[in-house]
Motif scaffolding. Structure first.
Motif, PDB file in Angstrom:
ATOM      1  N   TYR A  79      -1.317   7.306 -19.666  1.00  0.00           N
ATOM      2  CA  TYR A  79      -2.161   8.230 -20.455  1.00  0.00           C
ATOM      3  C   TYR A  79      -2.276   9.655 -19.678  1.00  0.00           C
ATOM      4  N   GLY A  80      -2.584  10.412 -20.634  1.00  0.00           N
ATOM      5  CA  GLY A  80      -2.898  11.815 -20.411  1.00  0.00           C
ATOM      6  C   GLY A  80      -4.144  12.458 -19.772  1.00  0.00           C
ATOM      7  N   SER A  81      -5.034  11.638 -20.144  1.00  0.00           N
ATOM      8  CA  SER A  81      -6.449  12.031 -19.546  1.00  0.00           C
ATOM      9  C   SER A  81      -6.653  12.095 -18.099  1.00  0.00           C
ATOM     10  N   GLU A  82      -7.284  13.133 -17.865  1.00  0.00           N
ATOM     11  CA  GLU A  82      -7.383  13.544 -16.386  1.00  0.00           C
ATOM     12  C   GLU A  82      -8.385  12.602 -15.426  1.00  0.00           C
ATOM     13  N   LYS A  83      -9.206  11.925 -16.179  1.00  0.00           N
ATOM     14  CA  LYS A  83      -9.959  10.851 -15.575  1.00  0.00           C
ATOM     15  C   LYS A  83      -9.146   9.620 -15.197  1.00  0.00           C
ATOM     16  N   TRP A  84      -8.129   9.354 -16.174  1.00  0.00           N
ATOM     17  CA  TRP A  84      -7.368   8.182 -15.694  1.00  0.00           C
ATOM     18  C   TRP A  84      -6.465   8.539 -14.542  1.00  0.00           C
ATOM     19  N   ARG A  85      -5.872   9.821 -14.704  1.00  0.00           N
ATOM     20  CA  ARG A  85      -4.936  10.000 -13.629  1.00  0.00           C
ATOM     21  C   ARG A  85      -5.349  10.194 -12.433  1.00  0.00           C
ATOM     22  N   SER A  86      -6.622  10.892 -12.291  1.00  0.00           N
ATOM     23  CA  SER A  86      -7.016  11.203 -10.902  1.00  0.00           C
ATOM     24  C   SER A  86      -7.597   9.853 -10.309  1.00  0.00           C
ATOM     25  N   ARG A  87      -8.080   9.144 -11.158  1.00  0.00           N
ATOM     26  CA  ARG A  87      -8.421   7.574 -10.371  1.00  0.00           C
ATOM     27  C   ARG A  87      -7.146   7.117  -9.804  1.00  0.00           C
ATOM     28  N   ASP A  89      -4.626   8.745  -8.917  1.00  0.00           N
ATOM     29  CA  ASP A  89      -4.076   9.307  -7.842  1.00  0.00           C
ATOM     30  C   ASP A  89      -4.951   8.994  -6.560  1.00  0.00           C
ATOM     31  N   LEU A  90      -6.416   8.704  -6.619  1.00  0.00           N
ATOM     32  CA  LEU A  90      -6.968   8.353  -5.218  1.00  0.00           C
ATOM     33  C   LEU A  90      -6.698   7.089  -5.001  1.00  0.00           C
ATOM     34  N   ALA A  91      -6.352   6.155  -5.875  1.00  0.00           N
ATOM     35  CA  ALA A  91      -5.941   4.798  -5.624  1.00  0.00           C
ATOM     36  C   ALA A  91      -4.557   4.894  -4.677  1.00  0.00           C
ATOM     37  N   ILE A  92      -3.707   5.863  -5.292  1.00  0.00           N
ATOM     38  CA  ILE A  92      -2.498   6.029  -4.531  1.00  0.00           C
ATOM     39  C   ILE A  92      -2.571   6.486  -3.001  1.00  0.00           C
ATOM     40  N   THR A  93      -3.486   7.492  -3.139  1.00  0.00           N
ATOM     41  CA  THR A  93      -3.726   8.171  -1.694  1.00  0.00           C
ATOM     42  C   THR A  93      -4.426   7.018  -0.821  1.00  0.00           C
ATOM     43  N   ILE A  94      -5.463   6.527  -1.135  1.00  0.00           N
ATOM     44  CA  ILE A  94      -5.992   5.426  -0.245  1.00  0.00           C
ATOM     45  C   ILE A  94      -5.063   4.179   0.294  1.00  0.00           C
ATOM     46  N   SER A  95      -4.499   3.702  -0.878  1.00  0.00           N
ATOM     47  CA  SER A  95      -3.683   2.339  -0.690  1.00  0.00           C
ATOM     48  C   SER A  95      -2.284   2.714   0.036  1.00  0.00           C
ATOM     49  N   SER A  96      -1.934   4.053   0.242  1.00  0.00           N
ATOM     50  CA  SER A  96      -0.940   4.552   1.042  1.00  0.00           C
ATOM     51  C   SER A  96      -1.514   4.629   2.472  1.00  0.00           C
ATOM     52  N   PHE A  97      -2.622   4.998   2.515  1.00  0.00           N
ATOM     53  CA  PHE A  97      -3.445   5.549   3.842  1.00  0.00           C
ATOM     54  C   PHE A  97      -3.389   4.268   4.713  1.00  0.00           C
ATOM     55  N   LEU A  98      -3.959   3.410   4.099  1.00  0.00           N
ATOM     56  CA  LEU A  98      -4.438   2.246   4.911  1.00  0.00           C
ATOM     57  C   LEU A  98      -3.089   1.207   5.433  1.00  0.00           C
ATOM     58  N   PRO A  99      -2.337   0.845   4.560  1.00  0.00           N
ATOM     59  CA  PRO A  99      -1.208   0.336   5.421  1.00  0.00           C
ATOM     60  C   PRO A  99      -0.647   1.187   6.515  1.00  0.00           C
ATOM     61  N   ALA A 100      -0.377   2.608   6.431  1.00  0.00           N
ATOM     62  CA  ALA A 100       0.283   3.279   7.474  1.00  0.00           C
ATOM     63  C   ALA A 100      -0.517   3.426   8.590  1.00  0.00           C
ATOM     64  N   LEU A 101      -1.735   3.413   8.432  1.00  0.00           N
ATOM     65  CA  LEU A 101      -2.654   3.129   9.780  1.00  0.00           C
ATOM     66  C   LEU A 101      -2.861   1.860  10.309  1.00  0.00           C
ATOM     67  N   LEU A 102      -2.841   0.803   9.553  1.00  0.00           N
ATOM     68  CA  LEU A 102      -2.872  -0.513   9.925  1.00  0.00           C
ATOM     69  C   LEU A 102      -1.765  -1.354  10.430  1.00  0.00           C
ATOM     70  N   TRP A 103      -0.510  -0.653  10.079  1.00  0.00           N
ATOM     71  CA  TRP A 103       0.759  -1.165  10.725  1.00  0.00           C
ATOM     72  C   TRP A 103       0.677  -0.739  12.268  1.00  0.00           C
ATOM     73  N   GLY A 104       0.317   0.487  12.571  1.00  0.00           N
ATOM     74  CA  GLY A 104       0.139   0.660  13.666  1.00  0.00           C
ATOM     75  C   GLY A 104      -0.756   0.151  14.813  1.00  0.00           C
ATOM     76  N   VAL A 105      -1.889  -0.182  13.874  1.00  0.00           N
ATOM     77  CA  VAL A 105      -3.157  -0.994  14.700  1.00  0.00           C
ATOM     78  C   VAL A 105      -2.462  -2.333  14.947  1.00  0.00           C
ATOM     79  N   ALA A 106      -1.695  -2.945  14.007  1.00  0.00           N
ATOM     80  CA  ALA A 106      -1.288  -4.223  14.461  1.00  0.00           C
ATOM     81  C   ALA A 106      -0.183  -4.226  15.328  1.00  0.00           C
ATOM     82  N   PHE A 107       0.823  -3.506  14.996  1.00  0.00           N
ATOM     83  CA  PHE A 107       2.081  -3.447  16.291  1.00  0.00           C
ATOM     84  C   PHE A 107       1.265  -3.179  17.595  1.00  0.00           C
ATOM     85  N   ALA A 108       0.515  -2.216  17.641  1.00  0.00           N
ATOM     86  CA  ALA A 108      -0.127  -1.803  19.140  1.00  0.00           C
ATOM     87  C   ALA A 108      -0.641  -2.953  19.846  1.00  0.00           C
TER      88      ALA A 108
END
Lengths: 319, 461
Positions: A79-87, A89-108
């Motif tokens: 959909y083109g809706s700004e609301k739909w897309r920004s939600r 986008d936020l989901a992409i940012t958070i769901s990318s941030f968590l694994p990037a951080l947590l892999w390091g935590v787990a490995f360490a």
């Protein structure tokens, strides 16, 4: 790149360009993670069982993130809706941030050693709980992988795009890359303090540092292909270094002398390992070949102005 | 509830949910590949539009199928660590091979297909969708082989010192009769599911006067797919039932609520048991049919629950070896019932649309909209049956479900993750359903511009 999305892309066309560089490749990349999980299960069932049941909540957060991330890519531009897309986008940012951080935590945590007990059934089991995983060393490890992945993503984005976004990605790669260098030196240094035999780790860390500095130098000269190649080498070298430091352990006990998991007591039988080795020897080159081919097909840089109607969603108008 | 019960619920919820999308994806992958082949061969525009339209529906499902599948692989270690330790030497191999052989193929070539419309030659682009579809098929085989080991363990030896089962023959595990039967039961079911979806979408589109050029072949192809698949599902279901009778007689007895061993057993259409479920009070059925289903002989002996319980107690020690009988009985019937209803509706619909007719009646389009949901229900009840009627075993005859749960994970942790997974899956279901509905409503693109020299991207996320 998911984490960088809100910073690096200023408008719809740029955001879609970022996602389109990932589009044909992300799922194939993620399969490496799945295969790593499956291979651990097949080759080291005891380690798989202890690790996954022990690091329960971090793994759960990673799983949730991977679910959300995958559907976000596919559904965001419906959909083109700004609301739909920004939600999304936020989901992409958070769901990318968590694994990037947590892999390091787990490995360490694995490198640092974790509290383990032997159960009455003779199994070695994690006994540390969730908060125990958030120790300073592990958090430093988490920040290191986070920063490493962000710069690696920026190098890739600078390699795959054209126009202003490429310039921005290049600059971000340089800035975050310097932070990564600092964090990596601290983290690898701290890792060495805890080890008795330091030879392998010193050699590995040298490779990491040299490769990383080469990546930064290449990026500064606008040679993004080399920057990406070197940051990939550095990332691989970090993993190899940590496992070299651990060898022959795969999950040592925090308390010296306590029960721990090593390649001998965590592994499958010789027969199963043999079968898996043959399958891997035959299949991995084939997979690398066709995956490499798909990278080659989609080698062209993407310019945001190639996206004809960036604001339009696929499902906006009824045909 | 204990951590064990919660872990079982979590596995049930996440697996049934995952398997709503898996058969749709497997079946429609091949149907879309077929449509694209038709376009490649005939160069007719309608097939290209159909490929792109059903391709969209396929991808919306594929995304959810992929991401919920990740949970499946990690869940064994998280909630079922003791099970993982016990079977890891055997069970891990097909999972890892599945990744190497199937997941890479699916994901890489699907990526090429989605984004490769203007980057690949027509021939290579067609090859990409076929390879992705073949990937889904391979994936199904390896995961069914892993599951078959839980139903009918082969190619292993028990190692008492390490307290685990160890692999002695990967060949035996991968050619397990149970895996082969399950494959030829599950894959045609997937085609049946996708066929029903195509038919339902096609009929809805014709009724609402949308692109009949795309909708008509979709309806017809869908209905024929359902009927052909149903025949194969029936034949392999028969094989599966016979294997089940020899390999897991208790499951067959539970499916039929046969309490006492007897010959010439009828196939029960309705059984009402006493409250404790140990004895049936009232039964109507088809004479001797069960004996035939289970053994291939109308006079065949079907062992009853009570007899088996006694022999299991002797063999495996004291305990309860009887699954939940009403649950098994009804899930077995609902599986067959929903599948057969889908086939019946399709058969009638094929008659109604003969020679290009289309009944513009509400009841017709309504039953066609219900049609895609029937095989989904049948698939779910099939798995619910085969997994729950194996209880109390997780690996039949070797390892009990109660012994498989992670000892170090608290009930609160499992409850928390279960609630979050369920909520997230619920939200995704609403979004997915909305997107599917909207995609159908939007309909196929009227004209598809193909400008080889265009600078703009045909496909962008």
């Amino acid at each position: 790149m998911g984490i960088l999305l809100p910073v690096v892309a200023k408008n719809q066309a740029e955001r879609r360009a970022v996602l389109t560089t990932l589009g044909p490749l992300w799922d194939g990349n993620e399969v490496w993670l799945l295969v790593a999980g499956g291979a651990t299960f097949a080759a080291f069932p005891e380690w798989y069982a202890t690790l996954f049941s022990g690091f329960y909540l971090p793994l759960f957060l990673i799983l949730i993130s991977l679910i959300v991330r995958g559907v976000s890519f596919e559904y965001r531009s419906k959909y083109g809706s700004e609301k739909w897309r920004s939600r999304w986008d936020l989901a992409i940012t958070i769901s990318s941030f968590l694994p990037a951080l947590l892999w390091g935590v787990a490995f360490a945590n694995i490198v640092r050693g974790v509290p383990l007990v032997k159960t009455s059934a003779g199994y070695i089991q994690y006994s540390g709980g969730f908060w125990n995983l958030l120790n300073p060393y592990a958090l430093l490890g988490g920040l290191t992988t986070l920063s490493l992945f962000v710069s690696h993503g920026a190098f890739f984005l600078a390699l795959k795009t054209d126009g202003e976004i490429r310039v921005r990605a290049n600059k971000l790669g340089q800035q975050v890359g310097l932070v990564t260098a600092l964090l990596a030196v601290l983290f690898l240094g701290w890792t060495m303090l805890g080890l008795t035999s330091k030879g392998g780790v010193i050699a590995g860390s040298t490779v990491v540092v040299v490769a990383w500095l080469s990546a930064l130098a290449a990026n500064m000269k606008g040679r993004e292909g080399y920057a990406f190649l070197f940051s990939a080498i550095a990332t691989a070298a970090v993993v190899i270094t940590l496992f070299t430091g651990l060898y022959p352990n795969v999950m040592p006990n925090r308390t010296a002398g306590g029960p721990g998991l090593n390649i001998f007591n965590a592994s499958s039988t010789h027969y199963t390992l043999g079968v898996m080795t043959w399958v891997a020897l035959i299949m991995t080159p084939i997979v690398l070949l066709y995956q490499g081919w798909s990278y080659w097909i989609f080698r062209k840089r993407i310019n945001p102005n190639q996206i004809s109607t960036p604001e339009a969603g696929v499902l906006d108008t009824v045909h | 509830m204990s951590a064990l019960d919660l872990a079982r619920w979590q596995f049930g919820i996440t697996t049934v949910y995952h398997f709503i999308f898996v058969p749709i994806t497997i079946g429609s992958g091949f149907l879309v590949a077929g449509l694209q082949t038709a376009w490649y061969r005939t160069n007719k525009d309608k097939y290209l539009r159909a490929t792109k339209f059903f391709g969209k529906l396929f991808l919306i499902n594929f995304a959810i199928g992929v991401v919920t599948g990740i949970v499946q692989e990690f869940q064994f270690g998280m909630n079922w660590s003791s099970y993982s330790r016990f079977v890891g030497d055997i069970f891990g191999a097909p999972l890892a091979i599945e990744g190497l052989l199937a997941f890479f193929l699916e994901s890489t070539f699907l990526g090429m297909w989605i984004f490769g419309w203007d980057r690949l030659s027509k021939k290579l682009h067609l090859a990409a969708i076929w390879l992705a579809a073949i990937g889904t098929l391979l994936s199904a085989y390896f995961i069914l082989a892993a599951n078959a080991f839980m139903q009918h363990p082969v190619g292993y030896v028990l190692n008492g010192t390490r307290g685990r089962a160890e692999l002695t023959s990967i060949f035996k595990v991968l050619t397990n009769s149970t895996a082969l039967a399950a494959f030829f039961h599950t894959i045609p079911s997937a085609f049946l599911t996708a066929g029903a979806l195509f038919a339902g979408v096609g009929a809805w589109m014709i009724f609402h006067k949308k692109d009949a050029e795309v909708a008509k072949p979709a309806l017809k192809i869908g209905l024929i797919t359902v009927l052909i698949s149903f025949v194969i599902v029936g034949v392999s279901g028969d094989t599966t039932a016979r294997l089940m009778t020899t390999q897991q007689p208790m499951k067959m007895a539970a499916a039929e609520a046969v309490y006492n061993t007897k010959t010439n057993v009828p196939f029960s259409l309705l059984t009402i048991g006493t409250l404790n479920g140990s004895k049936s009070v009232f039964q109507i059925g088809l004479p001797s049919v069960l004996s035939f289903m289970a053994t291939g002989n109308v006079n065949g002996t079907v062992e009853g629950v009570n007899t088996l319980e006694k022999s299991y107690e002797q063999k495996y020690g004291p305990g309860n070896y009887t699954p939940n009988i009403p649950f098994a009985y009804w899930s077995f019937r609902l599986m067959i019932g929903f599948g057969a209803l889908a086939a019946l509706i399709s058969l009638l619909a094929l008659w109604f649309i003969r020679q290009g007719r289309f009944p513009r009646k509400r009841w017709f389009v309504r039953s066609m909209v219900v049609l895609p949901f029937l095989p989904i229900l049948a698939n779910s009840f099939g798995w619910i049956f085969t997994e729950s009627a194996r209880q109390p075993w997780v690996v039949f005859g070797l390892f009990k479900t109660s012994a498989g749960v992670s000892p170090g994970v608290s009930a609160a942790s499992v409850l928390f993750t279960m609630v979050v997974f369920t909520l997230l899956y619920g939200v995704l279901a609403v979004i997915e359903f909305g997107l599917i509905y909207r995609t159908i409503k939007v309909g196929p693109e009227k004209t598809i511009e193909r400008d080889e020299n265009s600078k703009t991207l045909t496909m962008a996320y």
